[in-house]
Design a protein around this motif. Sequence first.
Motif, PDB file in Angstrom:
ATOM      1  N   ILE A   4       1.797   6.516  -7.063  1.00  0.00           N
ATOM      2  CA  ILE A   4       0.712   7.411  -7.487  1.00  0.00           C
ATOM      3  C   ILE A   4       1.188   8.866  -7.455  1.00  0.00           C
ATOM      4  O   ILE A   4       0.911   9.650  -8.390  1.00  0.00           O
ATOM      5  CB  ILE A   4      -0.517   7.210  -6.582  1.00  0.00           C
ATOM      6  N   GLN A   5       1.906   9.259  -6.413  1.00  0.00           N
ATOM      7  CA  GLN A   5       2.405  10.631  -6.326  1.00  0.00           C
ATOM      8  C   GLN A   5       3.340  10.959  -7.487  1.00  0.00           C
ATOM      9  O   GLN A   5       3.269  12.040  -8.084  1.00  0.00           O
ATOM     10  CB  GLN A   5       3.120  10.835  -4.994  1.00  0.00           C
ATOM     11  N   LEU A  52      -7.783   3.661  -3.862  1.00  0.00           N
ATOM     12  CA  LEU A  52      -6.776   2.684  -3.454  1.00  0.00           C
ATOM     13  C   LEU A  52      -7.275   1.933  -2.225  1.00  0.00           C
ATOM     14  O   LEU A  52      -7.500   2.531  -1.175  1.00  0.00           O
ATOM     15  CB  LEU A  52      -5.448   3.380  -3.146  1.00  0.00           C
ATOM     16  N   THR A  78       0.838  -1.206   0.000  1.00  0.00           N
ATOM     17  CA  THR A  78       0.000   0.000   0.000  1.00  0.00           C
ATOM     18  C   THR A  78       0.872   1.254   0.000  1.00  0.00           C
ATOM     19  O   THR A  78       0.622   2.203  -0.765  1.00  0.00           O
ATOM     20  CB  THR A  78      -0.928  -0.010   1.222  1.00  0.00           C
ATOM     21  N   ALA A  79       1.906   1.265   0.825  1.00  0.00           N
ATOM     22  CA  ALA A  79       2.804   2.425   0.861  1.00  0.00           C
ATOM     23  C   ALA A  79       3.540   2.593  -0.465  1.00  0.00           C
ATOM     24  O   ALA A  79       3.721   3.720  -0.969  1.00  0.00           O
ATOM     25  CB  ALA A  79       3.801   2.268   2.011  1.00  0.00           C
ATOM     26  N   GLU A 128      -6.773  -1.175   0.702  1.00  0.00           N
ATOM     27  CA  GLU A 128      -5.649  -1.718   1.464  1.00  0.00           C
ATOM     28  C   GLU A 128      -5.136  -2.970   0.758  1.00  0.00           C
ATOM     29  O   GLU A 128      -5.893  -3.913   0.506  1.00  0.00           O
ATOM     30  CB  GLU A 128      -6.088  -2.050   2.886  1.00  0.00           C
ATOM     31  N   ARG A 142       1.167   4.117  -3.027  1.00  0.00           N
ATOM     32  CA  ARG A 142       0.942   5.548  -2.780  1.00  0.00           C
ATOM     33  C   ARG A 142       2.114   6.379  -3.330  1.00  0.00           C
ATOM     34  O   ARG A 142       1.930   7.446  -3.930  1.00  0.00           O
ATOM     35  CB  ARG A 142       0.790   5.788  -1.276  1.00  0.00           C
ATOM     36  N   GLU A 143       3.317   5.871  -3.130  1.00  0.00           N
ATOM     37  CA  GLU A 143       4.503   6.558  -3.652  1.00  0.00           C
ATOM     38  C   GLU A 143       4.469   6.623  -5.174  1.00  0.00           C
ATOM     39  O   GLU A 143       4.770   7.666  -5.785  1.00  0.00           O
ATOM     40  CB  GLU A 143       5.751   5.828  -3.162  1.00  0.00           C
TER      41      GLU A 143
END
Length: 666
Positions: free
Chosen positions: A528-529, A543, A521-522, A545, A525-526
């Motif tokens: 996606i940024q 997104l 998940t982390a 979990e 997120r990275e």
Amino acid sequence: MTRLKSVGLIGLGLLLISLVTMAAWLSQNSYLVKIFSSSTAMVFPTAFCFFLAGLAFLLPLYFSPRTSLIRNIAGILIVIIAGLMLIENLFNVSLGIDLAAVHRWYSDLNPSPGRMAPNTALAFLAGGAGLLRTSDNQFYIKPRTVAAVMLTISVLGMVGYMLLLDLAYTWYGFPRMAFMTGFSMSMFACALMLERPEMNSLAKGESNLYVFLGVAVTVLVTTMFVSYGSLRAQDARNTWVEHTYEVKIISDEMAGYLARAGTANERHELDDMAGNIQIKMAELKQAISDNVLQRDRLANLEKLLPGALDTARQALAANAEAGTAKTRVGMAFSPLIQIMQQFRNTENQLLQQRKQESEQSTSSTTMVIILGNMLGFAMLLYAFWLLKRLNAQRSELELALQQANLDLELKVEERTSELGKLNQDLSGFNASLEQRVAERTADLESFSYSVSHDLRAPLRAIDGFGRMLEEDYGNKLDADALRYLSVIRKNSQRMGILIDDLLAFSRLGRQEVHKYNLDMTALVREVIQESLQQVEKVPEIKLEELPAAQADRALLKQAWLNLISNAIKYSSKSDNPSVQISGSVDGDHIVYSVKDNGVGFNMEYYDKLFGVFQRLHHASDFKGTGVGLAITQRVLTRHGGRIWAQSSVNEGASFFFSLPVGEQNG
């Protein structure tokens, strides 16, 4: 006609016979109760058992998924009814089943009008057990064995009716088997025989062994019951012979007393004979109470006796001449002597008849015992011969199997030796191949360096000089020249990107994979940024979990970056672009998905989707080199996973990839 259809037709026949018989009992129609006027009737419980058997054979043709359930219910009910009927016969009690549909309106030669014959009950016990099957549709009891028992009992009964041998269908003192019962029972047995599966020679021999054992046991049991009944009947006949002989002795003594009374010369002699006659007459009256004819004769004699005695006393009292008195006394007793002579003749005839019947019964009983035991033992001897033959066949098969095992072991040893040699050759080939791969890898690295150095330098020169022309001489060039110069710079830059992607794809095959436990998940997120930094139209990204996985972080980040960037890119032209990212554990794999509502693609071109430099959309519509999905596929393949997609034109695309659940190695 298949066996199943034949069994179904037999079941239909049993249903018709049983329904007609039960309807006759319920409607109290004595003409339909029995098929022959001289035959015993098929009782209602027997008809009901045949009804259950008919259902068990017929319904599976139409309800095949419930075959075992239907047969087991019918078989259990038949066994219960037959067992209760056998208890009623053996212990001479009524459990209420024998009264079903009888209501005491019908009677025949059977001592219990509604009770099933014991031989019929035994046959039903075997037949009901033969219907039972296991959950995997296998028989609990071999059907040919129980069918042999049933056929033996039913054929004995039918042959007994045809040859007027009551011992074949009735056991002394018990209800009789009806002819229609024997016929229907043979149909029941044939249906069980037809249901037997196809067998090899050894299985057929074993099945025949059980058949003859069943027949032998049935014959011996039947012989035992028939012999027991015959011996009881013989005892009864012997008792009657002894009784008749005693009556004859008493009648002879009474005839002697009558004769002596008719020749008496003295009054006291006549009175003595009269007293003896009265005693013997009382004994005879008690002995012949069951014989109506003889009882009437004795009553007539008793009626005439007082008159004869009075006449004889008067003659002796008149002191007449000896000859005249003797004549009158003899004439007085002459009718009594004639009646007694008739009485004695009848008893003599009855004695001879009963002696003859006793002798015939003894002869037939002896014959039944001898023939039954001979037949039973013959069947047993044949069964033992079959057993010996089966043992011989098994021994031959065991020897053949041992020889086959030896041959197989030899072949395995030969193949193992050959495989060892092949493994040695393969090891040498692998070593040679590894050396060649190493050489080719070195060549490829040299080529990669050459590509990155020799091709990049000219491209940088083209792009650099183009930029210098734009900056230094841009005001001196017309619009077409500036456009041409812009095209040159853009294509040189695009060529550089293609070379970078190609080199990245090539390096993936050699790059070592280091797996770690990743917080997926982390990581996403990275990604996606990073993917949203140069996006003009930001989509809605959902997104969920995501489950953690063991993977190389750098490689898997590249895979996520390619998939998410594509989803954002191809959904950018939608009114409300959206991207959904999710994951779940499926057995020994973790499955992740990236879904968008973009332009999608045609599944007809799915085989080109993961190829290098393969694009399903024009470069003018969406930027890209066509290498991203190929890189993603190689990353996942090196992790032991796979990637696949589903889509429709203008309905978005869904990309899925899986990773194995494993342990980290770093």
